[in-house]
Design a protein around this motif. Structure first.
Motif, mmCIF file in Angstrom:
data_model
loop_
_atom_site.group_PDB
_atom_site.id
_atom_site.type_symbol
_atom_site.label_atom_id
_atom_site.label_comp_id
_atom_site.label_asym_id
_atom_site.label_seq_id
_atom_site.Cartn_x
_atom_site.Cartn_y
_atom_site.Cartn_z
ATOM 1 N N ALA A 49 5.874 42.282 92.414
ATOM 2 C CA ALA A 49 6.824 43.209 91.794
ATOM 3 C C ALA A 49 6.426 43.458 90.349
ATOM 4 O O ALA A 49 5.765 42.636 89.728
ATOM 5 C CB ALA A 49 8.237 42.644 91.849
ATOM 6 N N VAL A 50 6.869 44.614 89.835
ATOM 7 C CA VAL A 50 6.629 44.968 88.442
ATOM 8 C C VAL A 50 7.864 45.667 87.895
ATOM 9 O O VAL A 50 8.589 46.344 88.640
ATOM 10 C CB VAL A 50 5.377 45.866 88.297
ATOM 11 C CG1 VAL A 50 5.547 47.181 89.035
ATOM 12 C CG2 VAL A 50 5.045 46.113 86.821
ATOM 13 N N ILE A 51 8.102 45.484 86.596
ATOM 14 C CA ILE A 51 9.195 46.159 85.930
ATOM 15 C C ILE A 51 8.707 46.661 84.578
ATOM 16 O O ILE A 51 8.056 45.933 83.825
ATOM 17 C CB ILE A 51 10.427 45.234 85.771
ATOM 18 C CG1 ILE A 51 11.601 45.998 85.169
ATOM 19 C CG2 ILE A 51 10.105 43.979 84.972
ATOM 20 C CD1 ILE A 51 12.941 45.247 85.268
ATOM 21 N N LEU A 52 8.985 47.926 84.281
ATOM 22 C CA LEU A 52 8.618 48.505 83.003
ATOM 23 C C LEU A 52 9.693 48.187 81.965
ATOM 24 O O LEU A 52 10.781 47.714 82.313
ATOM 25 C CB LEU A 52 8.437 50.014 83.153
ATOM 26 C CG LEU A 52 7.465 50.456 84.241
ATOM 27 C CD1 LEU A 52 7.243 51.965 84.185
ATOM 28 C CD2 LEU A 52 6.151 49.716 84.158
ATOM 29 N N TRP A 53 9.417 48.485 80.703
ATOM 30 C CA TRP A 53 10.346 48.026 79.664
ATOM 31 C C TRP A 53 11.687 48.738 79.752
ATOM 32 O O TRP A 53 12.703 48.181 79.356
ATOM 33 C CB TRP A 53 9.706 48.182 78.287
ATOM 34 C CG TRP A 53 9.704 49.582 77.734
ATOM 35 C CD1 TRP A 53 8.802 50.573 77.992
ATOM 36 C CD2 TRP A 53 10.645 50.124 76.809
ATOM 37 N NE1 TRP A 53 9.125 51.699 77.304
ATOM 38 C CE2 TRP A 53 10.245 51.472 76.557
ATOM 39 C CE3 TRP A 53 11.765 49.639 76.165
ATOM 40 C CZ2 TRP A 53 10.944 52.301 75.695
ATOM 41 C CZ3 TRP A 53 12.465 50.471 75.298
ATOM 42 C CH2 TRP A 53 12.055 51.787 75.081
#
Length: 122
Positions: A49-53
């Motif tokens: 998973a990835v999350i941007l700011w």
């Protein structure tokens, strides 16, 4: 120097839940996309998973609908809530920070944590 410190791993039965945390220091947290990867024994490290700011997220197909990534920019911390865990989720889970979501997703991030073990029993 940059440090990413994971916590929250452990042993859980199939169907259970765990919440991983990753505390970041030594970097301007808001400037980085944050992500999670995992590596099972004998397998390559894979994107989770990835999350941007600003909070946009993306997930691997294998975890969609079961895992949720979140970040607290005030605490420089990223979380991975893992529900409905399966034995195939057993792996070492790594936190990573990259300059963009695409960088994180590709596994080419500059910064990685030391990993935390998650074991799911059947």
């Amino acid at each position: 120097q940059v440090q990413l410190v994971e916590s929250g791993g452990g042993l859980v039965q199939a169907g259970g839940s765990l919440r991983l945390s990753c505390a970041a220091s030594g970097l301007t947290f808001n400037n980085y996309a944050m992500g999670w990867f995992r590596q099972a024994p004998g397998k390559e490290r894979e994107f989770v998973a990835v999350i941007l700011w600003l909070g946009s997220t993306d997930y691997a197909d294998a975890v969609k609908g079961r895992f949720s990534i979140a970040r607290d920019n005030a605490k420089n911390t990223v979380y991975l809530q893992m529900n409905s865990l399966k034995p195939e989720d057993t792996a070492v889970y790594y936190c990573t920070a990259g300059s963009a979501g695409t960088v994180v997703r590709s596994g080419r991030s500059d910064y990685w944590g030391q990993g935390t073990q998650v074991t799911v029993s059947s």
